[in-house]
Design a protein around this motif. Structure first.
Motif, PDB file in Angstrom:
ATOM      1  N   THR A   1      58.119   5.521  37.736  1.00 13.47           N
ATOM      2  CA  THR A   1      57.658   6.830  38.218  1.00 13.47           C
ATOM      3  C   THR A   1      57.812   7.884  37.134  1.00 13.47           C
ATOM      4  OG1 THR A   1      58.333   6.210  40.447  1.00 13.47           O
ATOM      5  CG2 THR A   1      57.928   8.542  40.045  1.00 13.47           C
ATOM      6  N   ASP A   2      58.919   7.847  36.424  1.00 15.35           N
ATOM      7  CA  ASP A   2      59.176   8.788  35.335  1.00 15.35           C
ATOM      8  C   ASP A   2      58.108   8.641  34.247  1.00 15.35           C
ATOM      9  OD1 ASP A   2      60.384  10.660  33.709  1.00 15.35           O
ATOM     10  OD2 ASP A   2      62.289   9.597  33.526  1.00 15.35           O
ATOM     11  N   LYS A   3      57.722   7.405  33.928  1.00 18.80           N
ATOM     12  CA  LYS A   3      56.692   7.162  32.922  1.00 18.80           C
ATOM     13  C   LYS A   3      55.358   7.753  33.348  1.00 18.80           C
ATOM     14  CE  LYS A   3      58.435   2.961  30.783  1.00 18.80           C
ATOM     15  NZ  LYS A   3      58.174   1.553  30.471  1.00 18.80           N
ATOM     16  N   ILE A   4      54.992   7.547  34.611  1.00 21.59           N
ATOM     17  CA  ILE A   4      53.721   8.070  35.119  1.00 21.59           C
ATOM     18  C   ILE A   4      53.699   9.594  35.026  1.00 21.59           C
ATOM     19  CG2 ILE A   4      52.304   8.327  37.199  1.00 21.59           C
ATOM     20  CD1 ILE A   4      53.253   5.465  37.965  1.00 21.59           C
ATOM     21  N   ILE A   5      54.796  10.226  35.430  1.00 18.11           N
ATOM     22  CA  ILE A   5      54.882  11.690  35.365  1.00 18.11           C
ATOM     23  C   ILE A   5      54.766  12.170  33.924  1.00 18.11           C
ATOM     24  CG2 ILE A   5      56.434  13.659  35.722  1.00 18.11           C
ATOM     25  CD1 ILE A   5      57.473  12.126  38.230  1.00 18.11           C
ATOM     26  N   ARG A   6      55.421  11.488  33.007  1.00 19.83           N
ATOM     27  CA  ARG A   6      55.380  11.884  31.597  1.00 19.83           C
ATOM     28  C   ARG A   6      53.981  11.742  31.006  1.00 19.83           C
ATOM     29  NH1 ARG A   6      60.485  11.954  28.764  1.00 19.83           N
ATOM     30  NH2 ARG A   6      62.154  11.728  30.270  1.00 19.83           N
ATOM     31  N   VAL A   7      53.268  10.678  31.378  1.00 17.25           N
ATOM     32  CA  VAL A   7      51.908  10.481  30.872  1.00 17.25           C
ATOM     33  C   VAL A   7      50.989  11.589  31.381  1.00 17.25           C
ATOM     34  CG1 VAL A   7      49.879   8.984  30.997  1.00 17.25           C
ATOM     35  CG2 VAL A   7      52.118   7.996  30.509  1.00 17.25           C
ATOM     36  N   ILE A   8      51.080  11.895  32.674  1.00 14.88           N
ATOM     37  CA  ILE A   8      50.246  12.955  33.253  1.00 14.88           C
ATOM     38  C   ILE A   8      50.583  14.303  32.624  1.00 14.88           C
ATOM     39  CG2 ILE A   8      49.761  14.242  35.376  1.00 14.88           C
ATOM     40  CD1 ILE A   8      50.146  11.537  36.872  1.00 14.88           C
ATOM     41  N   LEU A   9      51.863  14.615  32.518  1.00 11.97           N
ATOM     42  CA  LEU A   9      52.301  15.879  31.928  1.00 11.97           C
ATOM     43  C   LEU A   9      51.861  15.995  30.470  1.00 11.97           C
ATOM     44  CD1 LEU A   9      53.941  18.478  32.392  1.00 11.97           C
ATOM     45  CD2 LEU A   9      55.938  17.233  31.572  1.00 11.97           C
ATOM     46  N   GLY A  10      52.049  14.934  29.711  1.00 13.65           N
ATOM     47  CA  GLY A  10      51.651  14.941  28.304  1.00 13.65           C
ATOM     48  C   GLY A  10      50.155  15.143  28.134  1.00 13.65           C
ATOM     49  N   ALA A  11      49.359  14.453  28.962  1.00  8.18           N
ATOM     50  CA  ALA A  11      47.900  14.598  28.887  1.00  8.18           C
ATOM     51  C   ALA A  11      47.475  16.022  29.250  1.00  8.18           C
ATOM     52  CB  ALA A  11      47.226  13.585  29.807  1.00  8.18           C
ATOM     53  N   CYS A  12      48.126  16.608  30.249  1.00 11.66           N
ATOM     54  CA  CYS A  12      47.807  17.984  30.648  1.00 11.66           C
ATOM     55  C   CYS A  12      48.149  18.982  29.542  1.00 11.66           C
ATOM     56  CB  CYS A  12      48.544  18.357  31.928  1.00 11.66           C
ATOM     57  SG  CYS A  12      47.896  17.538  33.396  1.00 11.66           S
TER      58      CYS A  12
END
Length: 62
Positions: free
Chosen positions: A8-19
């Motif tokens: 879950t932490d990885k998914i959040i980081r990928v979305i945040l980084g892309a944004c």
């Protein structure tokens, strides 16, 4: 380096980084490059900021 970032932490980081990168590109600012940090930590599965606090979002095997 032991994994300390869970799924879950990885998914959040990928979305945040892309944004962050997208906002940087939209505003034509080099600050969008900061978005690479969450993407990189998600890719390697290890966050250096978690180490001093002993935080880990990885699931433990029972």
């Amino acid at each position: 380096m032991k994994c300390n970032i869970g799924k879950t932490d990885k998914i959040i980081r990928v979305i945040l980084g892309a944004c962050i990168i997208a906002v940087g590109v939209y505003y034509q600012s080099w600050w969008g490059a900061v978005g690479v940090i969450p993407l990189l930590t998600a890719a390697i599965g290890w966050c250096p900021a978690y180490v001093p606090f002993g935080i880990s979002s990885c699931q433990t095997k029972k």
